[in-house]
Write a protein that holds these residues in place. Structure first.
Motif, PDB file in Angstrom:
ATOM      1  N   PRO A  68     -20.453 -37.924  60.569  1.00 53.24           N
ATOM      2  CA  PRO A  68     -20.389 -36.749  59.705  1.00 53.24           C
ATOM      3  C   PRO A  68     -20.603 -35.452  60.495  1.00 53.24           C
ATOM      4  O   PRO A  68     -21.284 -35.440  61.529  1.00 53.24           O
ATOM      5  CB  PRO A  68     -21.546 -36.968  58.717  1.00 53.24           C
ATOM      6  N   ALA A  69     -20.022 -34.370  59.995  1.00 52.72           N
ATOM      7  CA  ALA A  69     -20.162 -33.080  60.662  1.00 52.72           C
ATOM      8  C   ALA A  69     -20.009 -31.954  59.648  1.00 52.72           C
ATOM      9  O   ALA A  69     -19.305 -32.093  58.643  1.00 52.72           O
ATOM     10  CB  ALA A  69     -19.118 -32.921  61.768  1.00 52.72           C
ATOM     11  N   THR A  70     -20.678 -30.859  59.924  1.00 48.89           N
ATOM     12  CA  THR A  70     -20.509 -29.629  59.152  1.00 48.89           C
ATOM     13  C   THR A  70     -19.599 -28.712  59.953  1.00 48.89           C
ATOM     14  O   THR A  70     -19.910 -28.372  61.095  1.00 48.89           O
ATOM     15  CB  THR A  70     -21.861 -28.945  58.897  1.00 48.89           C
ATOM     16  N   ILE A  71     -18.464 -28.338  59.365  1.00 48.76           N
ATOM     17  CA  ILE A  71     -17.462 -27.535  60.062  1.00 48.76           C
ATOM     18  C   ILE A  71     -17.509 -26.112  59.518  1.00 48.76           C
ATOM     19  O   ILE A  71     -17.297 -25.885  58.325  1.00 48.76           O
ATOM     20  CB  ILE A  71     -16.046 -28.108  59.868  1.00 48.76           C
ATOM     21  N   PHE A  72     -17.786 -25.162  60.405  1.00 48.32           N
ATOM     22  CA  PHE A  72     -17.788 -23.752  60.012  1.00 48.32           C
ATOM     23  C   PHE A  72     -16.414 -23.159  60.322  1.00 48.32           C
ATOM     24  O   PHE A  72     -16.029 -23.028  61.485  1.00 48.32           O
ATOM     25  CB  PHE A  72     -18.900 -22.997  60.749  1.00 48.32           C
ATOM     26  N   VAL A  73     -15.691 -22.811  59.257  1.00 48.48           N
ATOM     27  CA  VAL A  73     -14.291 -22.410  59.397  1.00 48.48           C
ATOM     28  C   VAL A  73     -14.119 -20.932  59.047  1.00 48.48           C
ATOM     29  O   VAL A  73     -14.757 -20.410  58.137  1.00 48.48           O
ATOM     30  CB  VAL A  73     -13.371 -23.265  58.500  1.00 48.48           C
ATOM     31  N   THR A  74     -13.249 -20.265  59.788  1.00 48.25           N
ATOM     32  CA  THR A  74     -12.874 -18.898  59.447  1.00 48.25           C
ATOM     33  C   THR A  74     -11.598 -18.909  58.604  1.00 48.25           C
ATOM     34  O   THR A  74     -10.854 -19.901  58.575  1.00 48.25           O
ATOM     35  CB  THR A  74     -12.601 -18.051  60.701  1.00 48.25           C
ATOM     36  N   GLY A  75     -11.352 -17.785  57.945  1.00 44.91           N
ATOM     37  CA  GLY A  75     -10.096 -17.649  57.226  1.00 44.91           C
ATOM     38  C   GLY A  75      -8.907 -17.747  58.159  1.00 44.91           C
ATOM     39  O   GLY A  75      -7.855 -18.297  57.790  1.00 44.91           O
ATOM     40  N   ILE A  76      -9.059 -17.249  59.378  1.00 48.72           N
ATOM     41  CA  ILE A  76      -7.987 -17.304  60.377  1.00 48.72           C
ATOM     42  C   ILE A  76      -7.639 -18.751  60.697  1.00 48.72           C
ATOM     43  O   ILE A  76      -6.465 -19.153  60.695  1.00 48.72           O
ATOM     44  CB  ILE A  76      -8.411 -16.569  61.665  1.00 48.72           C
ATOM     45  N   TRP A  77      -8.655 -19.563  60.972  1.00 48.27           N
ATOM     46  CA  TRP A  77      -8.423 -20.964  61.334  1.00 48.27           C
ATOM     47  C   TRP A  77      -7.811 -21.738  60.176  1.00 48.27           C
ATOM     48  O   TRP A  77      -6.919 -22.579  60.369  1.00 48.27           O
ATOM     49  CB  TRP A  77      -9.727 -21.606  61.787  1.00 48.27           C
ATOM     50  N   LEU A  78      -8.277 -21.482  58.971  1.00 49.83           N
ATOM     51  CA  LEU A  78      -7.759 -22.197  57.808  1.00 49.83           C
ATOM     52  C   LEU A  78      -6.255 -21.995  57.650  1.00 49.83           C
ATOM     53  O   LEU A  78      -5.523 -22.927  57.316  1.00 49.83           O
ATOM     54  CB  LEU A  78      -8.477 -21.729  56.541  1.00 49.83           C
TER      55      LEU A  78
END
Length: 246
Positions: A68-78
């Motif tokens: 398991p992992a918590t992924i911190f995503v930006t709007g750019i990456w999405l």
């Protein structure tokens, strides 16, 4: 929302006024999990997806090894990584997607550069970065984020206060696994492999051409071999300093 924005900006301006004439020191918060009474220990893996593409070496290893992992995503990456987002959404037991901001701008409400990246520079700009990141996640159909991590993971104290008022916990860490994805594979593997019960690891999943990605995989597999349990931030009580989680 407009009244809340005015209130939060007033908080930031009042803090800035106290330190008028000089820039307030920035904060790089830490985060630890509460110790586990039994077992081999727990660690939380957090991966930043700042921009760019997806390191499929890491993503595949997480899925194949049920990590398991918590992924911190930006709007750019999405916007650029729909296929990777679909893989993560297909494994809700493994992946928790959280807010890394709309445009990967440091959550610092005074003008400056951090690691060469220009800060948000004002209270309004900090709020826009946080809110646009949450909106980008909402647009994918993901649950509303509960955690925020700003670009560079450094903050002005007044920005932390604003982010907390918005309802987000601020995600620090205790182990910098890949040095911003700039370390080599061996050093990255050594750092991650040294994690102990309660550690929160930060690394990156958006640099597929960097050697650090190979080290992330090696380090995680070493921890699994030792018998440590991986948890997402929402599945454990995290304790942060500087008012980031209380």
């Amino acid at each position: 929302m407009r009244l809340l924005r005015k209130h939060l900006c007033a908080i930031a301006l009042s803090v800035c006024a106290v330190s008028a004439g000089h820039a307030a020191p920035l904060v790089e918060p830490t985060l630890h999990l509460k110790p586990q009474a039994a077992g081999s220990g727990r660690v939380a893996l957090t991966l930043d997806a700042c921009g760019g593409q997806t390191d499929t070496r890491i993503l595949s290893a997480l899925v194949d090894n049920r990590i398991p992992a918590t992924i911190f995503v930006t709007g750019i990456w999405l916007k650029r990584n729909a296929a990777a987002v679909e893989i993560m959404r297909a494994h809700p037991d493994l992946f928790e997607l959280e807010n890394h901001g709309g445009r990967h701008i440091p959550a610092v409400d005074t003008p400056r550069k951090i690691y060469g990246i220009r800060s948000a520079g004002s209270p309004d700009a900090v709020l826009a970065e946080v809110e646009s990141g949450a909106a980008a996640l909402a647009g994918t159909g993901e649950p509303a984020p509960k955690w925020f991590r700003g670009a560079t993971a450094e903050y002005s104290p007044s920005a932390i206060a604003m982010i907390r008022k918005l309802g987000f916990k601020v995600a620090g860490f205790s182990i910098n696994g890949d040095g911003g994805s700039l370390l080599g594979a061996r050093e990255t593997a050594r750092r991650i492999g040294a994690a102990k019960d309660g550690d929160v690891i930060i690394a990156h999943i958006n640099q597929p051409t960097h050697a650090a990605g190979e080290g992330v995989v090696q380090g995680l597999l070493a921890l699994k071999q030792k018998g440590l349990t991986f948890v997402r931030l929402d599945d454990a009580d995290g304790i942060g300093n500087d008012g980031t989680t209380d």
